[in-house]
Design an enzyme around this catalytic site. Structure first.
Site, PDB file in Angstrom:
ATOM      1  N   TYR A  69       0.818  -1.221   0.000  1.00  8.62           N
ATOM      2  CA  TYR A  69       0.000   0.000   0.000  1.00  8.62           C
ATOM      3  C   TYR A  69       0.849   1.267   0.000  1.00  8.62           C
ATOM      4  CZ  TYR A  69      -4.439  -2.388   0.485  1.00  8.62           C
ATOM      5  OH  TYR A  69      -5.547  -3.149   0.249  1.00  8.62           O
ATOM      6  N   TYR A  98     -14.432  -3.427   3.133  1.00 10.24           N
ATOM      7  CA  TYR A  98     -13.086  -3.963   2.947  1.00 10.24           C
ATOM      8  C   TYR A  98     -12.958  -5.181   3.854  1.00 10.24           C
ATOM      9  CZ  TYR A  98      -8.089  -4.686   3.094  1.00 10.24           C
ATOM     10  OH  TYR A  98      -6.842  -5.267   3.010  1.00 10.24           O
ATOM     11  N   ASP A 114     -17.350  -9.117  10.230  1.00  7.66           N
ATOM     12  CA  ASP A 114     -15.905  -8.961  10.167  1.00  7.66           C
ATOM     13  C   ASP A 114     -15.505  -7.954  11.248  1.00  7.66           C
ATOM     14  OD1 ASP A 114     -13.320  -8.199   9.660  1.00  7.66           O
ATOM     15  OD2 ASP A 114     -13.566  -7.986   7.492  1.00  7.66           O
ATOM     16  N   LYS A 169      -6.279  -8.712  13.696  1.00  2.44           N
ATOM     17  CA  LYS A 169      -5.535  -7.527  14.136  1.00  2.44           C
ATOM     18  C   LYS A 169      -5.142  -7.512  15.624  1.00  2.44           C
ATOM     19  CE  LYS A 169      -6.180  -4.513  10.309  1.00  2.44           C
ATOM     20  NZ  LYS A 169      -7.280  -4.639   9.351  1.00  2.44           N
TER      21      LYS A 169
HETATM   22  C1  LIG Z   1      -7.344  -5.363   8.041  1.00  2.00           C
HETATM   23  C2  LIG Z   1      -8.674  -5.943   7.778  1.00  2.00           C
HETATM   24  C3  LIG Z   1      -8.802  -7.191   7.161  1.00  2.00           C
HETATM   25  C4  LIG Z   1      -7.631  -7.979   6.654  1.00  2.00           C
HETATM   26  O1  LIG Z   1      -6.763  -8.368   7.659  1.00  2.00           O
HETATM   27  P1  LIG Z   1      -5.229  -8.700   7.275  1.00  2.00           P
HETATM   28  O2  LIG Z   1      -4.642  -9.168   8.565  1.00  2.00           O
HETATM   29  O3  LIG Z   1      -4.641  -7.392   6.812  1.00  2.00           O
HETATM   30  O4  LIG Z   1      -5.239  -9.720   6.215  1.00  2.00           O
HETATM   31  C5  LIG Z   1     -10.072  -7.702   6.991  1.00  2.00           C
HETATM   32  N1  LIG Z   1     -11.145  -7.021   7.391  1.00  2.00           N
HETATM   33  C6  LIG Z   1     -11.069  -5.816   8.006  1.00  2.00           C
HETATM   34  C7  LIG Z   1     -12.299  -5.139   8.458  1.00  2.00           C
HETATM   35  C8  LIG Z   1      -9.824  -5.228   8.189  1.00  2.00           C
HETATM   36  O5  LIG Z   1      -9.736  -4.018   8.746  1.00  2.00           O
END
Ligand SMILES: *Cc1c(COP(=O)(O)O)cnc(C)c1O
Length: 442
Positions: A21, A150, A256, A285
């Site tokens: 990125y 996303y 998510d 995360k």
């Molecule tokens: C960062 C993120 C992902 C992807 O996670 P990675 O560890 O970067 O693969 C998926 N969904 C959301 C909402 C995110 O913020």
């Protein structure tokens, strides 16, 4: 480290490393800071400069850097067992972590581990697909996602979280997904009120789910805040209505929570604001406190129950080499204990209240379009136009703040902070003050 080695690192970096990125022009314009150390809420570069980690190193380091208990957890586990697979074997850390995660939910669940968030989203999508296949309804193999969603960078995740400015080149190979509009909470010019916006957006969602229920496997959303899509915040009512809609039409709901989970919104999970417990919850995360990659899909036991192998083989043939890695799992266990012992979630809620209060006056700055916050996510969105004036303004704000020892990374014209949840209140006040001053100055 002296400046000669800084230069040689930067030189070697340009010749060998591909930055995620990151535009080529940014790498070519100026050498990147070489971050060599972290401590508390700060990062230090090779020249000894200190930076406030105002975005928790891509939203992961909720507990800051160099937490002694997390360091010890790595060392202890590494001495004991650094890796062993979960295929036809098991190990204590994966079991303990799964049990602790299940305990965070009011219902019975099973946990499938992965490493990155994207991989967990892939697992969630595949679990949803195979669930319907297991149940003899293979026609239910489509997904509904929101605009501006996303969900990660692997191709399945990109299919359900397509952002044109990131993903255009991959469009030809993505699978088709029904897109429902994402409520903007009244920050756009099209709706008279946040309620009207929510109602109109949800009407479209309802129409899609009603019409296509027979072919839908799941709806996938980021509850309460679409982060990468521009920190678009939705009232809890949105996920509440969505959960009911999905239940009414026999469609799975995947939440998510990779960015918003683990206390970020002032509750352990964003869905708790609506008292909703989706069929599959994706975590990532913050799971290991930001020390090692680990992620998880926490799945209702009733879904897991369909993955038997008699009379037919319904095994989930899915997994990664490092699924449930013991060191990462040990960290994730210690992270949950630190959350408990240091009252991280209630501290996040308190931090959120301060953040909202400190941000409010920034709405009056000329060029600011909207100020909003949710827990420890604070946003100052700048006015933008087709020429991208707002994005350029935000980039100058970013550069100015970096020179003042604050690291953040605007999303276009959206300047946001997502500081570690352990950020002291005075540091948070200074941060918001500095953001305001930088917006006024550039
Ligand atoms: C960062 C993120 C992902 C992807 O996670 P990675 O560890 O970067 O693969 C998926 N969904 C959301 C909402 C995110 O913020």
């Amino acid at each position: 480290m002296d400046s000669i080695s800084t230069h040689s690192y930067q030189d070697l970096d340009r010749r060998t490393l591909w930055h995620p990125y990151t535009r080529r022009s940014a790498v070519e314009a100026a050498p990147l800071p070489v971050i060599v150390r972290g401590e508390g809420v700060y990062l230090f570069d090779s020249e000894g400069r200190r930076y406030l980690d105002a975005i928790s190193s891509w939203w992961a380091c909720n507990l800051g850097h160099q937490h002694p208990r997390l360091i010890e957890a790595i060392a202890r586990q590494a001495r004991e067992l650094q890796h062993s697979i979960l295929g036809n074997l098991t190990h204590p850390r994966a079991i303990e972590l799964a049990a602790m995660l299940v305990d965070l939910f009011p219902d019975d669940r099973r946990v499938m581990f992965a490493s990155d968030g994207s991989c967990t989203v892939e697992a969630a999508l595949k679990i949803a697909l195979q669930y319907w296949w297991n149940r003899g309804q293979p026609a239910k193999h489509k997904f509904v996602a929101l605009d501006f969603a996303y969900h990660g960078d692997t191709l399945g995740a990109v299919s359900v979280g397509y952002l044109p400015h990131f993903h255009q080149a991959f469009k030809p190979v993505l699978f088709p997904v029904y897109q429902a509009p994402s409520p903007c909470c009244g920050t756009c010019a099209f709706h008279e009120s946040p309620d009207q916006c929510l109602n109109e957006c949800f009407d479209t969602m309802r129409a899609i789910v009603r019409e296509h229920a027979h072919e839908l496997a799941a709806v996938i959303v980021e509850p309460l805040c679409q982060c990468s899509g521009g920190m678009r915040m939705h009232p809890a009512e949105h996920i509440r209505r969505l959960a009911k809609l999905c239940a009414d039409y026999d469609v799975l709901l995947i939440a998510d929570e990779i960015a918003v989970g683990y206390g970020r919104t002032g509750k352990m999970f964003a869905c708790e604001h609506a008292d909703v417990w989706p069929d599959i919850v994706c975590l990532g995360k913050g799971m290991s406190g930001g020390y090692l990659p680990i992620s998880a899909a926490v799945v209702k036991a009733s879904i897991h129950a369909t993955f038997g192998d008699t009379p037919e083989d319904h095994t989930l043939y899915h997994g990664h080499t490092f699924t449930g890695n013991p060191i990462a799992a040990a960290l994730a266990i210690e992270t949950l204990r630190v959350y408990e012992d240091e009252h991280i979630v209630s501290r996040a809620a308190a931090l959120g209240a301060t953040l909202a209060a400190e941000l409010a006056p920034l709405a009056a700055i000329s060029g600011v379009r909207n100020v909003r916050s949710l827990g420890a996510i604070g946003v100052v969105e700048l006015e933008d136009d087709a020429e991208g004036t707002g994005s350029r303004h935000a980039a100058r704000v970013r550069d100015r703040l970096r020179a003042k020892g604050i690291l953040l990374r605007p999303l276009g014209s959206v300047i946001y902070v997502m500081p570690p949840l352990v950020t002291p209140e005075p540091v948070l006040r200074e941060l918001v003050g500095a953001v305001g001053a930088a917006i006024r100055a550039v």
